[in-house]
Write a protein that holds these residues in place. Structure first.
Motif, mmCIF file in Angstrom:
data_model
loop_
_atom_site.group_PDB
_atom_site.id
_atom_site.type_symbol
_atom_site.label_atom_id
_atom_site.label_comp_id
_atom_site.label_asym_id
_atom_site.label_seq_id
_atom_site.Cartn_x
_atom_site.Cartn_y
_atom_site.Cartn_z
ATOM 1 N N ALA A 107 2.645 14.051 -19.734
ATOM 2 C CA ALA A 107 2.733 12.589 -19.674
ATOM 3 C C ALA A 107 1.592 11.927 -20.448
ATOM 4 C CB ALA A 107 2.717 12.127 -18.216
ATOM 5 N N GLU A 108 0.430 12.579 -20.457
ATOM 6 C CA GLU A 108 -0.737 12.011 -21.141
ATOM 7 C C GLU A 108 -0.553 11.940 -22.650
ATOM 8 O OE1 GLU A 108 -4.346 14.002 -20.105
ATOM 9 O OE2 GLU A 108 -4.014 13.782 -17.962
ATOM 10 N N VAL A 109 0.211 12.856 -23.216
ATOM 11 C CA VAL A 109 0.348 12.901 -24.673
ATOM 12 C C VAL A 109 1.615 12.245 -25.209
ATOM 13 C CG1 VAL A 109 -1.047 14.992 -24.810
ATOM 14 C CG2 VAL A 109 1.458 15.162 -24.682
ATOM 15 N N CYS A 110 2.531 11.871 -24.352
ATOM 16 C CA CYS A 110 3.804 11.305 -24.826
ATOM 17 C C CYS A 110 3.611 9.927 -25.448
ATOM 18 C CB CYS A 110 4.795 11.204 -23.671
ATOM 19 S SG CYS A 110 6.369 10.484 -24.189
ATOM 20 N N PRO A 111 3.927 9.774 -26.747
ATOM 21 C CA PRO A 111 3.748 8.494 -27.427
ATOM 22 C C PRO A 111 4.748 7.425 -26.980
ATOM 23 C CG PRO A 111 4.868 10.005 -28.867
ATOM 24 C CD PRO A 111 4.435 10.799 -27.653
ATOM 25 N N ALA A 112 5.829 7.856 -26.366
ATOM 26 C CA ALA A 112 6.871 6.915 -25.942
ATOM 27 C C ALA A 112 6.752 6.570 -24.456
ATOM 28 C CB ALA A 112 8.244 7.507 -26.222
ATOM 29 N N GLU A 113 5.733 7.142 -23.800
ATOM 30 C CA GLU A 113 5.560 6.966 -22.360
ATOM 31 C C GLU A 113 6.862 7.241 -21.612
ATOM 32 O OE1 GLU A 113 3.656 3.236 -21.473
ATOM 33 O OE2 GLU A 113 2.003 3.630 -22.843
ATOM 34 N N ALA A 114 7.513 8.326 -22.001
ATOM 35 C CA ALA A 114 8.814 8.673 -21.427
ATOM 36 C C ALA A 114 8.728 9.654 -20.271
ATOM 37 C CB ALA A 114 9.699 9.274 -22.524
ATOM 38 N N ILE A 115 7.511 10.139 -19.979
ATOM 39 C CA ILE A 115 7.374 11.142 -18.915
ATOM 40 C C ILE A 115 6.679 10.526 -17.705
ATOM 41 C CG2 ILE A 115 6.580 13.451 -18.349
ATOM 42 C CD1 ILE A 115 6.373 14.035 -21.336
ATOM 43 N N HIS A 116 7.335 10.655 -16.554
ATOM 44 C CA HIS A 116 6.818 10.030 -15.341
ATOM 45 C C HIS A 116 6.851 10.993 -14.156
ATOM 46 C CE1 HIS A 116 7.149 6.102 -17.371
ATOM 47 N NE2 HIS A 116 8.273 6.551 -17.868
ATOM 48 N N PRO A 117 5.952 10.763 -13.176
ATOM 49 C CA PRO A 117 5.977 11.589 -11.975
ATOM 50 C C PRO A 117 7.314 11.372 -11.265
ATOM 51 C CG PRO A 117 3.948 10.320 -12.091
ATOM 52 C CD PRO A 117 4.883 9.770 -13.140
ATOM 53 N N GLY A 118 7.890 12.425 -10.721
ATOM 54 C CA GLY A 118 9.139 12.272 -9.994
ATOM 55 C C GLY A 118 8.887 11.653 -8.632
ATOM 56 N N ASN A 119 9.914 11.100 -8.042
ATOM 57 C CA ASN A 119 9.787 10.494 -6.726
ATOM 58 C C ASN A 119 10.823 11.077 -5.773
ATOM 59 O OD1 ASN A 119 7.691 8.457 -7.175
ATOM 60 N ND2 ASN A 119 9.181 7.546 -8.573
#
Ligand code: SF4
Ligand code: SF4
Length: 56
Positions: free
Chosen positions: A44-56
């Motif tokens: 998530a830290e490296v994704c330029p599109a901010e497409a990775i998120h913690p699951g819920n």
């Protein structure tokens, strides 16, 4: 819970080598295997599109 990749993914591949447990697979969007992901957050830290998120 495993991290998840949303449709915001632009398939750049930046996250792939960041995963220490090889839980990420190529695709459009890329996919995280919830059985392998250890919630470290590195991808998530490296994704330029901010497409990775913690699951819920
Ligand atoms: S949160 Fe960590 S373990 Fe899970 S997919 Fe991302 S880099 Fe891999
Ligand atoms: S770094 Fe982000 S945009 Fe690039 S492949 Fe991974 S999830 Fe998709």
């Amino acid at each position: 819970m495993a991290y998840v990749i949303t449709d915001d993914c632009v398939a750049c591949g930046t996250c792939l080598p960041e995963c220490p447990v090889e839980a990420i697979s190529e695709g459009n969007p890329y996919v995280i295997d919830p059985d392998k992901c250890t919630d470290c957050g590195s991808c998530a830290e490296v994704c330029p599109a901010e497409a990775i998120h913690p699951g819920n």
